[in-house]
Design an enzyme around this catalytic site. Structure first.
Site, PDB file in Angstrom:
ATOM      1  N   ASP A 164      36.773   4.919  47.480  1.00  0.00           N
ATOM      2  CA  ASP A 164      38.032   4.762  48.221  1.00  0.00           C
ATOM      3  C   ASP A 164      38.057   5.440  49.587  1.00  0.00           C
ATOM      4  OD1 ASP A 164      39.078   3.296  46.157  1.00  0.00           O
ATOM      5  OD2 ASP A 164      40.274   4.914  45.325  1.00  0.00           O
TER       6      ASP A 164
ATOM      7  N   ASP B 297      45.570   9.114  37.810  1.00  0.00           N
ATOM      8  CA  ASP B 297      45.017   8.030  36.995  1.00  0.00           C
ATOM      9  C   ASP B 297      43.631   8.335  36.446  1.00  0.00           C
ATOM     10  OD1 ASP B 297      43.856   7.848  39.504  1.00  0.00           O
ATOM     11  OD2 ASP B 297      44.354   5.745  39.826  1.00  0.00           O
TER      12      ASP B 297
END
Length: 734
Positions: free
Chosen positions: A447, A70
């Site tokens: 993350d 992504d």
């Protein structure tokens, strides 16, 4: 996948190192490329760390596959080497929005041809998308810039593929867009125009065409927007006219088509559906098979969402990936998605979906190569966000699937391990290279929190820093005169700040934390002897709050009213009583002479407003401050921020760090991500920024690299670079 959009930035840079190389003056722009020293660039190995949104085995070449992410580019699989090769690291600063890959396409009739649709965001501030085409499997590229935007890091990014080579004509390509319907090219992607006759209207929600798949010579297109269009699956038998597929499933569980796969033996097209584009937000879904020979549909959903879990909760999820076994008629795999209660799985059927087996139930996961997948002390999970799913056309037992953090693979349908060597997708934010100890690098990322890198060529053996585990790291600092003491902050469910007394190997949470820490954890600083901490709080929406100080290792905290809200504190590396902060709202440098208890203004009239900035203190020196001010250039103070002078010949400076001085030099080397005239690149200076050399090259650019730069103070010439999707790069002169 977490990604920071290049706009405002408040972050600390680590130390940097440099080799003794011939310097060239600033201000020569592209001419510097001829004087670029030879550097070898590699990834610091973390192992995946991001959302793999698509995997595509080539139907005509054994051992050849491609993967898309992504925000972190595309990769080619080398089966003999057992690793992935990045394909678009050549995209530079101005093309940062193209590091997100919306779709991949291959040509079964021409095995060397490869196509990529690029574009990370579709908002007004993002650039238009582009299509890259290659005749040598991605070794070299030709590029066409589009007039529309794509959204590889937006909702629906796990759907697709949205790019397809027409099975009737290799020169014809189709591209499904989010907002602008279906595009068509008749010259192998060199030019594009709107496809006539396609019934999908311009999309407001940003889903538009969700998938393109060929079933024999017939084209199928999924449509992700219910407003204005009654159907969500269309077909064309001639590439000119399109119609809604008769009898297609309807209802909430079949609202958005996600992926499709065609079994040429049974002539059935299998499609996964869900009630939302995902990867988040899906709570219902289904799987259906269309017999293309007679137009009959049948539902083949393995397990319907909505059941009750053992603890009385609801088993809600959607369906994502689907792949067929080209060697075994009626054999296929599908994945659940967003199934948090019972954890996502892959279902396998050998009878066309009439019965299913959950592969998770017998799976043995081996994550020893990437220990961070244990997420602290937890057992590794089979997966989440499973939308990328592929089955090797030359090996029926070789299945791979992507998750939000890695790519798992199996060769026997039982033993699974990350098949991720070469893929590094972290959005790196914070870098420290300690002056001593086992680790040469400590990193903070989106993350995956903080990692202690005892080796650069292997995923950290301790995985993510735990006690507590963070998602995204927001602060990382080391006491200059006491490097065993390190502190970190970030987003976490069980605390937002921690300290280490062994250089970052093990951690303990602060005994207390301000109430703001849970919802607005920001950067942190520690003074040179580790006796004072300053913690800043900034909400994810940009709201700024007062800073807090602790003089007892986080046992208690006191607000510092005189500290500018939202600023990043910087500790003086030599004097424990000194802290600094740059207030970008007013263009003022403030300083504290009482270990962070109070702050007063020093230099004023510096660039202000929405300026991206970074304040860095030169190692081993008191009061030697450098201020990177994005397009406003680079400033320096040698009197603790009382006055600043602009560094001549530097058009822009985005990230700055220091390292070991070159042989015979008295001042630390300076590393910078910036530009002299027109080229934003990685530079090094061995003479206090009087002259610079560019140390990266046009093949190694990695999109946006303005977050942090650091070097190894123990190794001449080694430099670490944070990227926004290609992990941490490190370079060494050769």
């Amino acid at each position: 996948m977490y990604a920071s959009r290049p706009s405002r930035r408040v972050v600390l840079a680590g130390a940097a190192a440099a080799a003794a190389l011939t310097a060239v003056p600033m201000g020569q722009g592209r001419a510097l490329a001829a004087s670029t020293p030879t550097y070898r660039w590699r990834n610091v190995v973390q192992g995946g760390t991001g959302f793999v949104t698509g995997v595509l085995f080539h139907p005509s070449v054994r051992g050849l596959a491609y993967a898309r992410t992504d925000i972190g580019g595309a990769y080619r699989w080398d089966d003999s080497a057992g690793r992935w090769t990045p394909l678009i690291d050549h995209l530079g600063w101005d093309d940062w929005n193209l590091l997100g890959v919306e779709a991949i396409a291959v040509d079964p009739a021409h095995p060397n041809r490869l196509y990529l649709a690029l574009g990370t965001y579709s908002q007004s501030w993002a650039s238009n998308g582009a299509v890259l085409r290659s005749d040598d499997r991605g070794a070299t590229w030709s590029r066409t810039d589009l007039t529309v935007k794509l959204g590889a890091n937006e909702d629906g990014r796990g759907a697709g593929e949205r790019l397809l080579v027409d099975p009737r004509d290799s020169d014809t390509l189709w591209l499904g867009t989010r907002h602008d319907g279906l595009l068509k090219s008749t010259d192998r992607g060199a030019t594009w125009a709107a496809a006539t006759g396609f019934p999908g209207t311009p999309s407001v929600s940003g889903q538009g065409v969700t998938l393109l798949v060929a079933a024999g010579r017939t084209l199928y297109a999924g449509w992700g927007d219910s407003d204005g269009v009654a159907a969500n699956l269309f077909r064309s038998v001639d590439g000119v006219t399109w119609e809604a597929v008769p009898g297609q499933p309807s209802g909430v569980a079949a609202k958005v088509p996600i992926r499709g796969a065609y079994d040429k033996h049974t002539r059935e097209l299998y499609l996964t559906y869900t009630n939302a584009p995902g990867p988040n937000g899906q709570s219902d879904g289904s799987v259906h098979a269309l017999c293309t020979a007679d137009g009959k549909w049948r539902e083949v959903t393995p397990v319907k969402p909505g059941g009750t879990t053992d603890d009385g909760g609801t088993d809600s999820f959607g369906y994502g990936g689907v792949a067929v076994d080209v060697r075994r008629p009626g054999t296929l795999v599908v994945s659940t998605n967003n199934r948090w209660a019972l954890v996502d799985t892959i279902f396998r059927s050998t009878d066309g979906g009439r019965s299913w087996t959950s592969l998770k139930d017998s799976a043995v996961l081996d994550v020893s190569e990437t220990p961070y997948l244990k997420w602290g002390a937890d057992a590794p999970k089979f997966g989440w966000w499973i939308q990328a799913l592929a089955l090797d056309p030359y090996d029926s037992r070789h299945v791979v699937y992507g998750t939000g953090a890695t790519l798992y693979g199996t060769r026997d349908l039982k033993k699974w391990a990350p098949q991720v060597r070469g893929i590094e997708e972290a959005a790196a934010k914070l870098l420290i290279s300690p002056p001593a100890g086992e680790a040469h690098l400590i990193s903070g990322c989106g993350d995956i929190g903080v990692m202690y890198h005892e080796r650069l060529t292997a995923s950290p053996s301790r995985g993510m820093a735990s006690n507590p585990v963070f998602g995204t790291a927001t602060g990382l600092a080391q006491a200059a005169a006491k490097p065993a003491y390190v502190v970190r902050t970030g987003w976490g469910d069980h605390g937002n700040g921690a300290y280490s007394n062994d250089g970052g190997q093990t951690w303990a949470p602060f005994a207390a934390q301000p109430a703001l820490a849970k919802d607005a954890p920001g950067p942190i600083a520690v003074n040179t002897d580790g006796t004072a901490l300053l913690w800043v709080f900034v909400h994810w929406d940009g709201t700024k709050y007062p800073a807090y100080r602790s003089g007892d290792n986080g046992a208690s905290w006191t607000e510092v009213p005189s500290f500018p809200k939202g600023a990043t504190p910087v500790a003086d590396p030599a004097d424990p009583t000194l802290f600094y902060a740059y207030d970008t709202d007013t263009g003022t440098l403030l300083a504290s002479t009482d270990s962070g208890l109070t702050f007063t203004a020093r230099a004023a009239g510096l660039p202000s407003g929405d300026a991206q900035f970074e304040l860095v203190a030169a190692p081993g020196r008191s009061g030697d401050l450098w201020l990177s001010l994005k397009g406003n250039g680079l400033y320096r103070s040698t009197d603790g921020g009382v006055s600043f002078s602009k560094v001549a010949g530097c058009r822009a400076s985005y990230a700055l760090g220091f390292g070991k001085a070159a042989a015979g030099a008295a001042y630390p080397a300076v590393f910078m991500v910036g530009s002299t005239e027109s080229v934003t690149a990685v530079y090094r200076s061995d003479d206090e920024a009087k002259s610079w050399v560019r140390i990266n090259d046009d093949r190694h650019q990695w999109g946006w690299t303005g977050e942090a730069i650091a070097g190894d103070p123990r190794v001449h010439g080694r430099v670490y670079l944070a990227t926004n999707g290609r992990g941490i790069q490190y370079g060494e002169p050769v």
